[in-house]
Design a protein around this motif. Structure first.
Motif, PDB file in Angstrom:
ATOM      1  N   LYS B  62      39.901   2.779  11.053  1.00 15.40           N
ATOM      2  CA  LYS B  62      39.498   2.251   9.751  1.00 15.40           C
ATOM      3  C   LYS B  62      38.816   0.892   9.883  1.00 15.40           C
ATOM      4  N   CYS B 235      36.104   5.270  -6.471  1.00 18.06           N
ATOM      5  CA  CYS B 235      36.855   4.727  -5.329  1.00 18.06           C
ATOM      6  C   CYS B 235      36.456   5.511  -4.092  1.00 18.06           C
ATOM      7  N   ALA B 236      37.056   5.194  -2.978  1.00 22.31           N
ATOM      8  CA  ALA B 236      36.675   5.879  -1.744  1.00 22.31           C
ATOM      9  C   ALA B 236      37.841   6.676  -1.172  1.00 22.31           C
ATOM     10  N   GLN B 237      38.785   7.020  -2.039  1.00 23.16           N
ATOM     11  CA  GLN B 237      39.893   7.845  -1.564  1.00 23.16           C
ATOM     12  C   GLN B 237      39.362   9.093  -0.894  1.00 23.16           C
ATOM     13  N   PHE B 240      37.766   8.363   2.481  1.00 18.49           N
ATOM     14  CA  PHE B 240      38.627   7.822   3.527  1.00 18.49           C
ATOM     15  C   PHE B 240      39.663   8.822   4.031  1.00 18.49           C
ATOM     16  N   PHE B 271      31.119   3.667  -3.768  1.00 20.59           N
ATOM     17  CA  PHE B 271      31.134   2.257  -4.184  1.00 20.59           C
ATOM     18  C   PHE B 271      29.740   1.846  -4.647  1.00 20.59           C
TER      19      PHE B 271
ATOM     20  N   CYS C 178      47.312   0.183   4.264  1.00 18.21           N
ATOM     21  CA  CYS C 178      46.142   0.174   3.371  1.00 18.21           C
ATOM     22  C   CYS C 178      44.864   0.497   4.153  1.00 18.21           C
ATOM     23  N   ILE C 179      44.019   1.343   3.576  1.00 22.82           N
ATOM     24  CA  ILE C 179      42.748   1.698   4.210  1.00 22.82           C
ATOM     25  C   ILE C 179      41.554   1.137   3.439  1.00 22.82           C
ATOM     26  N   LYS C 180      41.849   0.328   2.405  1.00 21.18           N
ATOM     27  CA  LYS C 180      40.797  -0.323   1.610  1.00 21.18           C
ATOM     28  C   LYS C 180      39.875   0.682   0.919  1.00 21.18           C
ATOM     29  N   CYS C 181      40.462   1.709   0.349  1.00 17.26           N
ATOM     30  CA  CYS C 181      39.642   2.668  -0.393  1.00 17.26           C
ATOM     31  C   CYS C 181      39.475   2.208  -1.832  1.00 17.26           C
ATOM     32  N   TYR C 182      40.285   1.229  -2.228  1.00 21.50           N
ATOM     33  CA  TYR C 182      40.224   0.652  -3.574  1.00 21.50           C
ATOM     34  C   TYR C 182      40.472   1.672  -4.685  1.00 21.50           C
ATOM     35  N   ALA C 183      41.218   2.721  -4.372  1.00 26.86           N
ATOM     36  CA  ALA C 183      41.602   3.679  -5.411  1.00 26.86           C
ATOM     37  C   ALA C 183      42.506   2.975  -6.423  1.00 26.86           C
ATOM     38  N   CYS C 240      47.131   5.664  -4.848  1.00 23.01           N
ATOM     39  CA  CYS C 240      47.127   5.214  -3.444  1.00 23.01           C
ATOM     40  C   CYS C 240      47.375   6.390  -2.498  1.00 23.01           C
TER      41      CYS C 240
END
Lengths: 268, 340, 288
Positions: B62, B235-237, B240, B271, C178-183, C240
């Motif tokens: 990551k 978001c980038a869920q 990722f 994003f 945390c993977i910083k996906c900002y969900a 998350c």
């Protein structure tokens, strides 16, 4: 690379003259007009722009940038003697060999002169291999014109035609050049389209209105060439942000013909 | 392809030996793929649900440093990090996860070769396992995979019963891994493996990827994209947790005034900042344009360039999406639009 | 009591709103997803059940939705609190939206599980807004809801019992995932900033890398930015993908806001916000 000279072009545009610190690298480095690099200020990050100097003049590399974001602001704070990083050269280049024996028209707006300048200098250094050369350059105001010394040099040359214009309202009382937007000045100048190639670079709005003028003047869409910019990070076709449809601007570009651009999804 | 049989007991012994020989073992755990300390943690359950995140992180972290720099007056010294050459066994991954490495390998090796990825994937041995889990988000069969596909695995396990596993030795890499442990393996029973594989429930094939690709080519401006764009939260869920999404960002991080590192971090196309120019201009200034990019990249751009669909049908993005944007449903709808 | 389809249909046919944001069933009986109905017949798909987890207030500040014009939104009591807070913070105008409140009988922690005392969402256990305070229409009827154990409160007490160093380690471990996906940010109705502080680069306040330092600063600063503002819908934690217990910090902050300043976020749309106002009688003994 070491910053050898800092030239303030406009209040927000700067040109660096750069030299490799490692003589071995300096010897082996070569590029073609139109290619770009990833310049870095360590601690701030990397930034993408073209190499503005000509590959026929390898004593220095030059780059010009406008202060916008984090990295360009950091670059603008540097002084002679400071070190920056360069990755490159990346991307494709202007088809200079195919342009030989033809008339060449260069059209640029604002900082867009930087990527065009490398090919202008390249062509001028091989002047006898090209026919008529026309340069049309415009900026918002007199203060926003970049490469003022070069412009003067070009205007003084008898073997090329150079027209410099500023947008209406951008002129100063002693301004002697043209007043008007680039597309209308191009239309007025009407460079001949027969056996000609046009290289265009500038803000999206300028490009948008100049293309139809070129077709009206009779330029073939294959002979209208531009260089695109997109946000980039890796320059290697991996990081995934600069693509327009199937095309990675960093690998398949930045130089595209109008024909190619028309085939792309309209997302730039 | 050579086939063997291994008992559960021997499989655990094998893992224990590997751990003793300083091999990292990564396996699906309760919350995600985990690096295990003890062989008892190994996942042998072919019926388990997909972990929330894929094992992508073990080949494409990551966040990882790509250079270290030291500033000294106006000079800069650059130190290039080396990725450790250490064998990692990914154990018990589903076929849809296993397949990701060969898909990712295409992007990381066309033109410039990404050594960070290559060193890791070269040192990764993939022990895949047949999958007996299928929920409404699974669609591996629609992207040319299947729950029994050994494609991409170095070794592939097919559970015969609770205590016995069929072992397919798919690649030389797999054979090399197992060679020192031959005595744990016995003669194979490929008839039984075949019968078991034939009995596995396959997710229904819901779209034709080629039709989808063609529809996307001609429908860049279709209003369909807006219907998804207004629902997506950006978001980038999805990106990722995806086994094959690979976009990244490059940023510098100072430790102090003199030293720092340049990081390569996962990034996501949903994003707004992803494509925003410094000037403020953004070619993808609306969520529907960003979502169109996501689907187009997976089902058109990547297949056009690399002849590979950028999706393994695992359904993770949809299961985890905060607003249940379901890629399977969307691509199925596109398929329907294409047929119309 | 009117039913949701009737109310939504009337709003659309009369032209009072251009769109209604609601829930539709998706995949199975134990899952729903948000849906924006723009035509009267679209509302036939709307459902209200124990699986309407999303806080639809998040859509009200999105550019893609606000361009639709006046919208109606279906809101549980907790969601209505978010709408109240958005009005308090001048992000939306009350007259631009129509709130369809629902008498809420609780929701599950997550999709695909049964609704029972074990799976009821923690926020529903001691809910005081089962009938939303802010609404223009109200649908559904209250019924008894399962009681269950407030596990999150138990976790908060557990963290409180740790000393500072243990607490630090605990959160460091959690944030490391945390993977910083900002969900969390994107699912939060109150994370509406046009440019999030984590995306600001001149100067860069928070490292964007998903490293120990980058993750710690991101998660902690996001919690601080929600202090006295979080209405406890718990959408961040549900969004998350790495199962970080984000609500511990948010809820603890809300508890402090209540104890120290007697402030409940999202209860009165005309009240000044906690961090945007002061009172001479405010407790200041924390200043050392």
């Amino acid at each position: 690379m070491e910053v050898k000279e800092v030239i303030t072009e406009t209040p927000d545009t700067t040109t660096f003259r750069l030299q490799f610190k490692d003589p071995e690298v300096a010897k082996s480095f070569n590029f073609k007009a139109g290619q770009f690099g990833e310049y870095s200020v360590f601690g701030e990050g990397e930034c993408t722009f073209c190499i503005a100097s000509s590959p026929t003049r390898m004593e220095y590399l030059e780059c010009s940038f406008k202060k916008y974001g984090k990295v360009t602001s950091a670059l603008a704070r540097l002084n002679v003697g400071d070190t920056i990083g360069l990755r490159g050269p990346y991307g494709n280049y202007f088809p200079i060999d195919e342009m030989k024996g033809k008339n060449v028209v260069f059209i640029a707006g604002g900082i867009g002169l930087a990527p065009v300048r490398c090919i202008i200098d390249n062509v001028l250094d091989l002047r006898d291999q090209f026919k008529d050369i026309t340069i049309i350059y415009g900026a918002r105001s007199v203060a926003d014109l970049v490469y003022k010394n070069l412009l003067k040099e070009w205007q003084e040359r008898k073997d090329i035609k150079t027209i410099v214009t500023v947008d209406p309202g951008g002129e100063t009382p002693d301004w002697k050049g043209e007043i008007g937007f680039v597309p209308s000045i191009v239309e007025k100048t009407a460079p001949k389209s027969d056996n000609s190639v046009a290289i265009i670079c500038g803000p999206p709005i300028m490009i948008k209105y100049t293309f139809p003028v070129m077709t009206k003047l009779g330029f073939r869409e294959d002979d209208i060439i531009t260089t695109l910019e997109n946000r980039m990070k890796c320059g290697l076709g991996k990081c995934g942000r600069c693509n327009i449809g199937n095309v990675y601007v960093c690998k398949d570009g930045p130089v595209f013909t109008y024909t190619q651009m028309k085939e792309l999804p309209q997302e730039f | 392809m050579e086939e063997k049989i291994i008992s559960k007991e021997n499989l655990l012994k094998l893992c224990s030996d590997l751990l003793k020989n300083n091999v990292d073992i990564v396996t699906p755990g309760e919350k995600g793929y985990i690096k295990i300390k003890n062989e008892s943690e190994i996942s042998l359950n072919s019926k388990s649900k997909h972990t929330k995140a894929s094992f992508k992180e073990y080949v494409f972290p990551k966040s990882e440093p790509i250079i270290y720099y030291k500033k000294n007056q106006s000079d800069v010294e650059i130190i290039e990090p080396k990725v450790e050459e250490k064998t990692t066994v990914i154990f018990g991954a589903k076929p849809c996860d296993v397949r990701s490495i060969s898909i990712l390998s295409k992007i990381f090796n066309w033109d410039y070769k990404d050594e960070f990825f290559n060193v890791r994937s070269r040192n990764t041995v993939l022990i895949g396992m047949m999958c007996e889990y299928a929920d409404e988000f699974c669609f591996c069969t629609s992207v040319n995979l299947s729950p029994t596909s050994s494609d991409g695995s170095d070794v592939f396990l097919v559970p015969h019963d609770e205590n016995t596993f069929g072992v397919k030795i798919v690649t030389e890499k797999g054979a090399d891994l197992l060679k020192p442990y031959e005595n744990y393996l016995s003669a194979g029973n490929s008839e039984k493996t075949k019968a078991i594989e034939a009995s596995v429930k396959q997710p229904e094939k819901v779209f034709d990827a080629e039709k989808v690709r063609q529809w996307i080519s001609g429908n860049f401006e279709n209003d369909y994209w807006n219907s998804i764009g207004k629902m997506c939260l950006g978001c980038a869920q999805c990106a990722f947790v995806c086994p094959v999404c690979h976009c990244f960002d490059i940023v510098d991080e100072d430790y102090n005034y003199y030293e720092g590192r340049r990081m390569k971090n996962w990034d996501g196309c949903q994003f707004d900042m992803f494509t925003k120019h410094a000037s403020g201009h953004n070619p993808r200034d609306d969520q529907s344009k960003r979502y169109r990019q996501r689907i187009s990249h997976k089902f058109k751009y990547y297949p056009d360039k690399f002849e590979e669909i950028l999706c393994t049908g695992c359904g993770r993005c949809s299961r985890g999406c905060p607003v249940t944007i379901d890629i399977k449903g969307i691509v199925t709808e596109i398929n329907e639009l294409a047929i119309k | 009591m009117d039913d949701i389809k009737t109310v939504a249909k009337e709003l659309l046919t009369s032209g009072k709103v251009n769109a209604v944001i609601g829930y539709i069933r998706y995949g199975n009986d134990k899952r729903t997803k948000p849906f924006i109905a723009q035509k009267p017949e679209d509302v036939d798909k709307f459902v209200i059940n124990n699986f309407i987890l999303n806080n639809l207030a998040v859509y009200l500040t999105r550019k893609e939705v606000s361009k639709l014009g006046k919208v109606a939104v279906i809101a549980k009591g907790c969601d209505a609190k978010a709408i109240t807070a958005l009005i308090q913070e001048n992000q939306i105008k009350k007259e631009d939206i129509h709130v369809i409140g629902i008498n809420c009988n609780g929701v599950t922690k997550d999709f695909d599980i049964d609704f029972n005392s074990e799976n009821i969402a923690g926020k529903c256990l001691n809910c005081d807004v089962r009938t939303p305070k802010l609404c223009d229409s109200l649908v559904g009827a209250l019924a008894d809801i399962p009681s269950g154990e407030d596990l999150k409160l138990k976790m908060i007490r557990g963290v409180e019992a740790k000393n500072a160093e243990e607490r630090w380690d605990y959160f460091e471990d959690e944030f490391n995932k945390c993977i910083k996906c900002y969900a969390c940010r994107q699912a939060c109705p109150l994370c509406y900033c046009e440019q999030c502080i984590v995306d600001k680069s001149i100067p860069r306040w928070i490292e964007s890398s998903a490293t120990k330092r980058g993750n710690f600063s991101w998660n902690l600063i996001r919690a601080f930015h929600l202090a006295g503002r979080c209405i406890g819908c718990n959408e961040c934690e549900r969004a998350c993908p790495m199962d970080i217990p984000l609500s511990l910090l948010n809820r603890k902050m809300a508890m402090i806001a209540k104890d120290e300043f007697n402030y409940d976020a999202g209860t009165d749309m005309n009240a000044p916000t906690l961090v945007g106002s002061y009172d001479l009688k405010d407790n200041e003994d924390f200043i050392e």
